[in-house]
Structure formats: structure tokens, C-alpha cells
Design a protein around this motif. Structure first.
Motif, PDB file in Angstrom:
ATOM      1  N   HIS A  17      54.210  58.173 -62.142  1.00  0.00           N
ATOM      2  CA  HIS A  17      55.529  58.712 -61.801  1.00  0.00           C
ATOM      3  C   HIS A  17      55.752  60.063 -62.436  1.00  0.00           C
ATOM      4  O   HIS A  17      56.367  60.955 -61.836  1.00  0.00           O
ATOM      5  CB  HIS A  17      56.629  57.732 -62.218  1.00  0.00           C
ATOM      6  CG  HIS A  17      56.860  56.669 -61.212  1.00  0.00           C
ATOM      7  ND1 HIS A  17      56.332  55.417 -61.325  1.00  0.00           N
ATOM      8  CD2 HIS A  17      57.537  56.674 -60.049  1.00  0.00           C
ATOM      9  CE1 HIS A  17      56.686  54.696 -60.290  1.00  0.00           C
ATOM     10  NE2 HIS A  17      57.417  55.436 -59.490  1.00  0.00           N
ATOM     11  N   LEU A  47      62.866  60.010 -58.928  1.00  0.00           N
ATOM     12  CA  LEU A  47      61.672  59.705 -59.725  1.00  0.00           C
ATOM     13  C   LEU A  47      62.029  59.613 -61.199  1.00  0.00           C
ATOM     14  O   LEU A  47      61.477  58.781 -61.931  1.00  0.00           O
ATOM     15  CB  LEU A  47      60.614  60.782 -59.488  1.00  0.00           C
ATOM     16  CG  LEU A  47      59.903  60.668 -58.152  1.00  0.00           C
ATOM     17  CD1 LEU A  47      59.072  61.894 -57.869  1.00  0.00           C
ATOM     18  CD2 LEU A  47      59.043  59.428 -58.135  1.00  0.00           C
ATOM     19  N   ALA A  50      63.123  56.248 -61.715  1.00  0.00           N
ATOM     20  CA  ALA A  50      62.011  55.305 -61.802  1.00  0.00           C
ATOM     21  C   ALA A  50      61.382  55.357 -63.196  1.00  0.00           C
ATOM     22  O   ALA A  50      61.056  54.327 -63.786  1.00  0.00           O
ATOM     23  CB  ALA A  50      60.967  55.642 -60.742  1.00  0.00           C
TER      24      ALA A  50
ATOM     25  N   THR B  17      54.927  51.511 -57.285  1.00  0.00           N
ATOM     26  CA  THR B  17      54.252  52.794 -57.521  1.00  0.00           C
ATOM     27  C   THR B  17      53.569  53.266 -56.253  1.00  0.00           C
ATOM     28  O   THR B  17      53.603  54.465 -55.935  1.00  0.00           O
ATOM     29  CB  THR B  17      53.213  52.596 -58.632  1.00  0.00           C
ATOM     30  OG1 THR B  17      53.803  51.814 -59.668  1.00  0.00           O
ATOM     31  CG2 THR B  17      52.784  53.911 -59.196  1.00  0.00           C
ATOM     32  N   SER B  20      56.074  54.885 -54.136  1.00  0.00           N
ATOM     33  CA  SER B  20      56.472  56.202 -54.646  1.00  0.00           C
ATOM     34  C   SER B  20      55.419  57.239 -54.293  1.00  0.00           C
ATOM     35  O   SER B  20      55.728  58.331 -53.811  1.00  0.00           O
ATOM     36  CB  SER B  20      56.656  56.128 -56.156  1.00  0.00           C
ATOM     37  OG  SER B  20      57.715  55.261 -56.469  1.00  0.00           O
ATOM     38  N   VAL B  43      60.883  56.488 -51.157  1.00  0.00           N
ATOM     39  CA  VAL B  43      60.676  56.459 -52.611  1.00  0.00           C
ATOM     40  C   VAL B  43      61.877  55.794 -53.261  1.00  0.00           C
ATOM     41  O   VAL B  43      61.765  54.856 -54.027  1.00  0.00           O
ATOM     42  CB  VAL B  43      60.490  57.901 -53.140  1.00  0.00           C
ATOM     43  CG1 VAL B  43      60.470  57.915 -54.653  1.00  0.00           C
ATOM     44  CG2 VAL B  43      59.241  58.497 -52.571  1.00  0.00           C
ATOM     45  N   SER B  44      63.074  56.270 -52.887  1.00  0.00           N
ATOM     46  CA  SER B  44      64.215  55.808 -53.666  1.00  0.00           C
ATOM     47  C   SER B  44      64.549  54.367 -53.332  1.00  0.00           C
ATOM     48  O   SER B  44      65.029  53.629 -54.178  1.00  0.00           O
ATOM     49  CB  SER B  44      65.427  56.677 -53.355  1.00  0.00           C
ATOM     50  OG  SER B  44      65.707  56.569 -51.989  1.00  0.00           O
ATOM     51  N   GLY B  47      60.478  52.180 -53.897  1.00  0.00           N
ATOM     52  CA  GLY B  47      59.840  52.379 -55.183  1.00  0.00           C
ATOM     53  C   GLY B  47      60.696  51.854 -56.311  1.00  0.00           C
ATOM     54  O   GLY B  47      60.324  50.934 -57.038  1.00  0.00           O
TER      55      GLY B  47
END
Lengths: 92, 117
Positions: A17, A47, A50, B17, B20, B43-44, B47
Motif C-alpha cells: 500500500h 490508500l 488503508a 491488497t 488495491s 480500491v476504496s 480494498g
């Protein structure tokens, strides 16, 4: 025994990430038009969220989820306001 | 019990992951602004939500925060993507290979100053 496996996957995911965040920041820096940069900024926010969640998982505390909650709310709000500003060049 | 949770966490984190990575690759490689928006939505949603699901099993305290965060993300991500897409269209970025264009009349109606009704 399982903890070491989980630890390794979490650290691997954190590294991935962080690399992705770096790529996105480079992409925001080199974006063709302004909407690309806005999408990139939104993506960097996600991100980062995350990464925060992964740190919470590695440390096994749930205090980081509050930070992630704040970041999610603010990041989302920033995208909306920026999109509105770009759409018609006046805020509110 | 602990090993079961551990396996679930490993699976959820790896799949999160993977999503993402796919999302960011899509963000870089896709040709058009709108397709890129499509990629970043993944992604949002997938992920981070999968990571949060892993968080549900792994962090011992207060699962309530994870559920609130999952709910917020599932609400916020589509709205943000929609706002950016409409801003991009109003800015005049031409969508490529367009099959249908429903937004054209809406934008015309907005732009012409004649008062309706």
C-alpha cells in the motif's frame, strides 16, 4: 504459530500500500488535466486510509480506526467540494 | 479459534491488497478520465472494506467502529466518484467511445439562460 503468518501478510500488505500511495502521488504530480489530479488526490486519501487500517491490524489496537474514520469522512468531503468547485468555478 | 481467525484475516488482507493493486494499475493505465474513475472506485470499496473485515476478526476491542467505517465507506465512495464524474463532464472532457449520452440534455438545460415556465 498463525500469528507469524498474519504478521507477515500484514507487513507485506502495508509495504504494497505504501508503494501504491507513492505511485499515486507521482501520478498526481504528473496528471494531464485537473480531474486526473483530483482523482489521484482522492485515491491517495483512500490508500492512506488503508495504511491506517493496516497499522491498526499490526498493532492490534482499535484506536487507529477513529483516525481512519476521520480521514474517510474528511477525504470524502474534500473530493465533493473540489468536484463542485471545478464543475462551476464557485464554491457554495 | 485463533487459527481460524488468523486464516480469515490472511485471506481478507491478501484479497484486499489485490484489489488495491488492480485499482491503482487501472488508475494509471486506463485511457480516459471516466474509466479511471471506474478503477479508483474499486480500491476504496473492495480494498479497504476487506481490510476492515479483517480488522473485525483481528483487533479484540469494539467491532462497532469497523462496522461504522464500512458503512461510511460504502456510502461515500460512489457519491464521490459520481461527483467527480459530473464535474469532469461539465468541465468539457470528452468521453471516448460513448455508447449513450444522457447527460447532454441536462447540461444544455443548465447552460442556456432562458427561464423555464
Amino acid at each position: 504459530m498463525i500469528e507469524t503468518w498474519v504478521e507477515w501478510t500484514l507487513i507485506f500488505s502495508l509495504a504494497v500500500h505504501i508503494v501504491l500511495t507513492g505511485v499515486c502521488v507521482w501520478r498526481v504530480w504528473r496528471g494531464q488535466n485537473v480531474i486526473d489530479r483530483l482523482i489521484g488526490a482522492d485515491l491517495v486519501g483512500t490508500l492512506a486510509l488503508a495504511v491506517l487500517v493496516l497499522i491498526a491490524l499490526i498493532e492490534r489496537t482499535s484506536i487507529y480506526f477513529d483516525v481512519a474514520l476521520g480521514l474517510a469522512a474528511l477525504g470524502f468531503m474534500a473530493s465533493i467540494v473540489l468536484a463542485k468547485y471545478l464543475a462551476d468555478q464557485r464554491v457554495l | 479459534m485463533e487459527t481460524l481467525f488468523g486464516l480469515i484475516v490472511i485471506l481478507a488482507v491478501l484479497i484486499g491488497t489485490a484489489f488495491s493493486v488492480i485499482g491503482v494499475i487501472g488508475f494509471i493505465r486506463l485511457p480516459d478520465v471516466y474509466t479511471r474513475l471506474h478503477a479508483t472506485g474499486k480500491v476504496s470499496v473492495f480494498g479497504v472494506v476487506l481490510l476492515l473485515l479483517a480488522g473485525l476478526f483481528w483487533t479484540p476491542v469494539s467491532p462497532g467502529k469497523d462496522i461504522v467505517l464500512i458503512g461510511l465507506l460504502l456510502l461515500a465512495a460512489p457519491v464521490a466518484s459520481h461527483a467527480i464524474a459530473s464535474a469532469a463532464y461539465r468541465l468539457g472532457i470528452p468521453p471516448q467511445q460513448l455508447m449513450r449520452n444522457d447527460l447532454a440534455e441536462v447540461v444544455e438545460k443548465e447552460n442556456d439562460p432562458t427561464p423555464q415556465g
